[in-house]
Write a protein that holds these residues in place. Sequence first.
Motif, PDB file in Angstrom:
ATOM      1  N   HIS A  26       0.824  -1.209   0.000  1.00 36.16           N
ATOM      2  CA  HIS A  26       0.000   0.000   0.000  1.00 36.16           C
ATOM      3  C   HIS A  26       0.858   1.259   0.000  1.00 36.16           C
ATOM      4  CE1 HIS A  26      -3.318   2.710   0.957  1.00 36.16           C
ATOM      5  NE2 HIS A  26      -2.550   3.229   1.908  1.00 36.16           N
ATOM      6  N   VAL A  27       1.894   1.274   0.836  1.00 36.34           N
ATOM      7  CA  VAL A  27       2.762   2.453   0.917  1.00 36.34           C
ATOM      8  C   VAL A  27       3.454   2.691  -0.424  1.00 36.34           C
ATOM      9  CG1 VAL A  27       4.842   3.406   2.007  1.00 36.34           C
ATOM     10  CG2 VAL A  27       3.115   2.268   3.403  1.00 36.34           C
ATOM     11  N   VAL A  28       3.969   1.643  -1.031  1.00 37.01           N
ATOM     12  CA  VAL A  28       4.624   1.774  -2.338  1.00 37.01           C
ATOM     13  C   VAL A  28       3.641   2.312  -3.364  1.00 37.01           C
ATOM     14  CG1 VAL A  28       5.650   0.501  -4.267  1.00 37.01           C
ATOM     15  CG2 VAL A  28       6.361  -0.011  -1.924  1.00 37.01           C
ATOM     16  N   ASP A  29       2.461   1.734  -3.428  1.00 36.49           N
ATOM     17  CA  ASP A  29       1.456   2.151  -4.412  1.00 36.49           C
ATOM     18  C   ASP A  29       1.031   3.597  -4.189  1.00 36.49           C
ATOM     19  OD1 ASP A  29      -0.502   1.477  -6.588  1.00 36.49           O
ATOM     20  OD2 ASP A  29      -1.943   1.925  -4.996  1.00 36.49           O
ATOM     21  N   LEU A  30       0.821   3.979  -2.945  1.00 40.03           N
ATOM     22  CA  LEU A  30       0.357   5.335  -2.628  1.00 40.03           C
ATOM     23  C   LEU A  30       1.371   6.380  -3.075  1.00 40.03           C
ATOM     24  CD1 LEU A  30      -2.174   6.456  -1.151  1.00 40.03           C
ATOM     25  CD2 LEU A  30      -0.753   6.645   0.894  1.00 40.03           C
ATOM     26  N   VAL A  31       2.644   6.153  -2.755  1.00 44.67           N
ATOM     27  CA  VAL A  31       3.671   7.135  -3.109  1.00 44.67           C
ATOM     28  C   VAL A  31       3.875   7.171  -4.621  1.00 44.67           C
ATOM     29  CG1 VAL A  31       6.103   7.769  -2.881  1.00 44.67           C
ATOM     30  CG2 VAL A  31       4.843   6.915  -0.881  1.00 44.67           C
ATOM     31  N   MET A  32       3.920   6.025  -5.260  1.00 48.07           N
ATOM     32  CA  MET A  32       4.159   6.013  -6.701  1.00 48.07           C
ATOM     33  C   MET A  32       3.016   6.682  -7.463  1.00 48.07           C
ATOM     34  SD  MET A  32       7.134   4.777  -6.680  1.00 48.07           S
ATOM     35  CE  MET A  32       7.356   4.893  -8.456  1.00 48.07           C
ATOM     36  N   GLN A  33       1.799   6.467  -7.009  1.00 45.05           N
ATOM     37  CA  GLN A  33       0.651   7.127  -7.654  1.00 45.05           C
ATOM     38  C   GLN A  33       0.725   8.639  -7.489  1.00 45.05           C
ATOM     39  OE1 GLN A  33      -1.612   5.928  -9.593  1.00 45.05           O
ATOM     40  NE2 GLN A  33      -1.280   3.738  -9.327  1.00 45.05           N
ATOM     41  N   ALA A  34       1.203   9.089  -6.331  1.00 42.72           N
ATOM     42  CA  ALA A  34       1.306  10.532  -6.077  1.00 42.72           C
ATOM     43  C   ALA A  34       2.350  11.208  -6.965  1.00 42.72           C
ATOM     44  CB  ALA A  34       1.643  10.755  -4.610  1.00 42.72           C
ATOM     45  N   LEU A  35       3.342  10.448  -7.444  1.00 37.34           N
ATOM     46  CA  LEU A  35       4.407  11.026  -8.251  1.00 37.34           C
ATOM     47  C   LEU A  35       4.055  11.115  -9.739  1.00 37.34           C
ATOM     48  CD1 LEU A  35       7.532   9.245  -6.703  1.00 37.34           C
ATOM     49  CD2 LEU A  35       6.789  11.599  -6.355  1.00 37.34           C
ATOM     50  N   ARG A  36       3.078  10.351 -10.160  1.00 38.51           N
ATOM     51  CA  ARG A  36       2.785  10.279 -11.596  1.00 38.51           C
ATOM     52  C   ARG A  36       2.168  11.588 -12.103  1.00 38.51           C
ATOM     53  NH1 ARG A  36       1.561   4.559 -10.267  1.00 38.51           N
ATOM     54  NH2 ARG A  36       3.402   3.444 -11.049  1.00 38.51           N
ATOM     55  N   PRO A  37       2.432  11.903 -13.378  1.00 33.03           N
ATOM     56  CA  PRO A  37       1.894  13.168 -13.956  1.00 33.03           C
ATOM     57  C   PRO A  37       0.372  13.159 -13.979  1.00 33.03           C
ATOM     58  CG  PRO A  37       3.622  12.212 -15.352  1.00 33.03           C
ATOM     59  CD  PRO A  37       3.286  11.176 -14.309  1.00 33.03           C
TER      60      PRO A  37
END
Length: 215
Positions: free
Chosen positions: A204-215
Amino acid sequence: MAKPRSNSTKPRRRDPVATRNKLLAAARREFSKSGLAGARVDEIALRAGVNKQLVYHYFGDKDALYLAVLEWVYEEIRAQERKLNLTGLPPERAIKKLIESSFDHLARHPDFIVLLNDENRNGARHVRASLRLEDMHSPLVSMVSKILKEGVQAGTFRRGINPVHLYISIAGLSYFYFSNTPTLSAIFGRDLRSAAARRARRRHVVDLVMQALRP
């Protein structure tokens, strides 16, 4: 005629590095157990198996020993991050590895959380006095900033992400989970200490941060 002395009667030469390391390890356990206020120099010396005066000889006083332990635990996590060899990796892969490493480090070192909680209660006065900690963190901020720029250039990250805030978010998402596991488990009626719960939280933590970085 007097018998020659056995070699076993010769006094052992002190190993300063080994003695200092034993004291640090003992102090880390004692400070994690009792906090700065509750920790006792006598107990630390007893745990280390050395004379109490050696604590003062190598570190000066209890506060200086406490700071040495804090610098040690911070250096551990910085060393772990350096081992990731993020330079040259695709930006998304680099950030993902950093998130996973942050989560896994806290899972392996629960005393890190206890020590930091104690230092925060003390207003971070020892951390503020350290001559080493700021220098430890500067290369990390530079590295994250570089990865973010590469991600923007590659079109995989959006613009305007502050590297310090990103790292605080990565650390915070994992830190809160581990520092509050007992209360969160009680509130939500599930065992968040289980291996399955930790794996789910990590994803969940990985997914949350990666989604926040996407354009």
